[in-house]
Design a protein around this motif. Structure first.
Motif, PDB file in Angstrom:
ATOM      1  N   SER A  22      -3.670   0.596  10.681  1.00 35.84           N
ATOM      2  CA  SER A  22      -4.646  -0.370  10.174  1.00 35.84           C
ATOM      3  C   SER A  22      -3.957  -1.505   9.407  1.00 35.84           C
ATOM      4  O   SER A  22      -3.023  -1.259   8.634  1.00 35.84           O
ATOM      5  CB  SER A  22      -5.646   0.329   9.263  1.00 35.84           C
ATOM      6  OG  SER A  22      -6.440  -0.615   8.552  1.00 35.84           O
ATOM      7  N   ASN A  24      -5.013  -2.880   6.962  1.00 37.48           N
ATOM      8  CA  ASN A  24      -5.319  -2.681   5.544  1.00 37.48           C
ATOM      9  C   ASN A  24      -4.463  -1.584   4.889  1.00 37.48           C
ATOM     10  O   ASN A  24      -4.509  -1.391   3.679  1.00 37.48           O
ATOM     11  CB  ASN A  24      -6.796  -2.317   5.370  1.00 37.48           C
ATOM     12  CG  ASN A  24      -7.718  -3.424   5.851  1.00 37.48           C
ATOM     13  OD1 ASN A  24      -7.462  -4.603   5.611  1.00 37.48           O
ATOM     14  ND2 ASN A  24      -8.786  -3.055   6.542  1.00 37.48           N
ATOM     15  N   LYS A  26      -1.387   0.166   3.275  1.00 38.66           N
ATOM     16  CA  LYS A  26      -0.221  -0.262   2.492  1.00 38.66           C
ATOM     17  C   LYS A  26       0.766   0.888   2.262  1.00 38.66           C
ATOM     18  O   LYS A  26       1.710   0.739   1.495  1.00 38.66           O
ATOM     19  CB  LYS A  26      -0.673  -0.804   1.123  1.00 38.66           C
ATOM     20  CG  LYS A  26      -1.719  -1.909   1.182  1.00 38.66           C
ATOM     21  CD  LYS A  26      -1.134  -3.182   1.772  1.00 38.66           C
ATOM     22  CE  LYS A  26      -2.095  -4.368   1.620  1.00 38.66           C
ATOM     23  NZ  LYS A  26      -3.382  -4.169   2.279  1.00 38.66           N
TER      24      LYS A  26
END
Length: 267
Positions: A22, A24, A26
């Protein structure tokens, strides 16, 4: 994130991979020790690393049976525009595998230093490594030798065909083979300009085999094959059917006592 010592299996990592890919996500560190993983997980992780959004810098795969992830790893690196950089996050995969194929991956001597760290790792499973057709040069083999000399190194087969090597590499290998902890059984040096060093290497190996002959008879780890060496130039070979005698063809024939393994050298 540490998920170690959970029965995730390959199916669990595959489900996790959708989140890792993804944009998003991290996550930089993922620990998956002792999670009942196989080589299928290696394929899943290679897919994750190929994602442009992947932020992973460290993956811990110790105590998993990844077996032979070699071809998948090689194919991934060959597709990369910067294979040496792409290799770095994959070192846990290399360490957890029994066999890795890194031939024709456009690697240089710089990769040898990080691979040496894998070989010297206490938990490395690596038994076979193919680095053929990479421009490693003598300096690369010298960097690699620190890992080969490590008491933790379990590597038995090393292929270095067409790696721009010279007689200097033979001197480095002599040093490696003189190490009591060395587990190497086969070193492939074909298509390198070793000049007359092949004969020197062969002579030294025969001395090593003599020293280990008593261990061979007791059936210790050196019992089945103490070494096979291949290089280019004119051919020679030493072989024995029993521990009491061996024939050595080195442009002439002579008797070599107490050598039971098979040794081949083309120099």
């Amino acid at each position: 994130m540490d998920l170690s010592n959970n029965k995730l299996q390959d199916s669990g990592v595959e489900k996790l991979s959708s989140g890792l890919k993804s944009p998003n996500c991290k996550l930089e560190t993922l620990r998956l020790r002792s999670c009942n993983l196989s080589e299928r997980t290696c394929e899943v992780l290679l897919s994750v690393f190929s994602s442009d959004s992947c932020c992973l810098r460290e993956v811990d795969l110790e105590n998993n049976d990844l077996q032979d992830s070699g071809e998948k790893l090689r194919d991934y690196l060959k597709k990369s525009s910067a294979p040496e950089k792409a290799l770095l996050p994959l070192l846990p995969v290399v360490k957890a595998s029994n066999k890795v194929l890194l031939n024709d991956c456009n690697l240089s001597e710089r990769s040898c230093e990080v691979l040496a760290s894998v070989l010297s790792s206490q938990n490395s499973n690596l038994r076979e490594m193919d680095l053929s057709n990479n421009k490693l040069q003598d300096s690369g083999v010298e960097l690699l030798s620190s890992g080969l000399k490590s008491p933790h190194c379990k590597l038995e087969t090393l292929r270095l065909r067409s790696c721009n090597l010279s007689k200097r590499t033979c001197q480095v290998l002599l040093s490696v083979l003189s190490s009591e902890s060395c587990c190497l059984r086969e070193v492939d040096l074909e298509n390198n300009d070793l000049q007359d060093s092949g004969e020197k290497l062969l002579d030294y190996l025969k001395k090593v085999l003599r020293r280990k002959s008593s261990k061979l008879q007791r059936g210790e780890r050196d019992g089945t094959r103490a070494g096979q060496l291949m290089a280019n130039n004119s051919s020679c070979a030493a072989a024995a059917a029993d521990p009491d005698a061996a024939a050595c063809i080195l442009n002439r024939t002579k008797k070599v006592e107490n050598i039971s393994p098979v040794l081949k050298c083309f120099h």
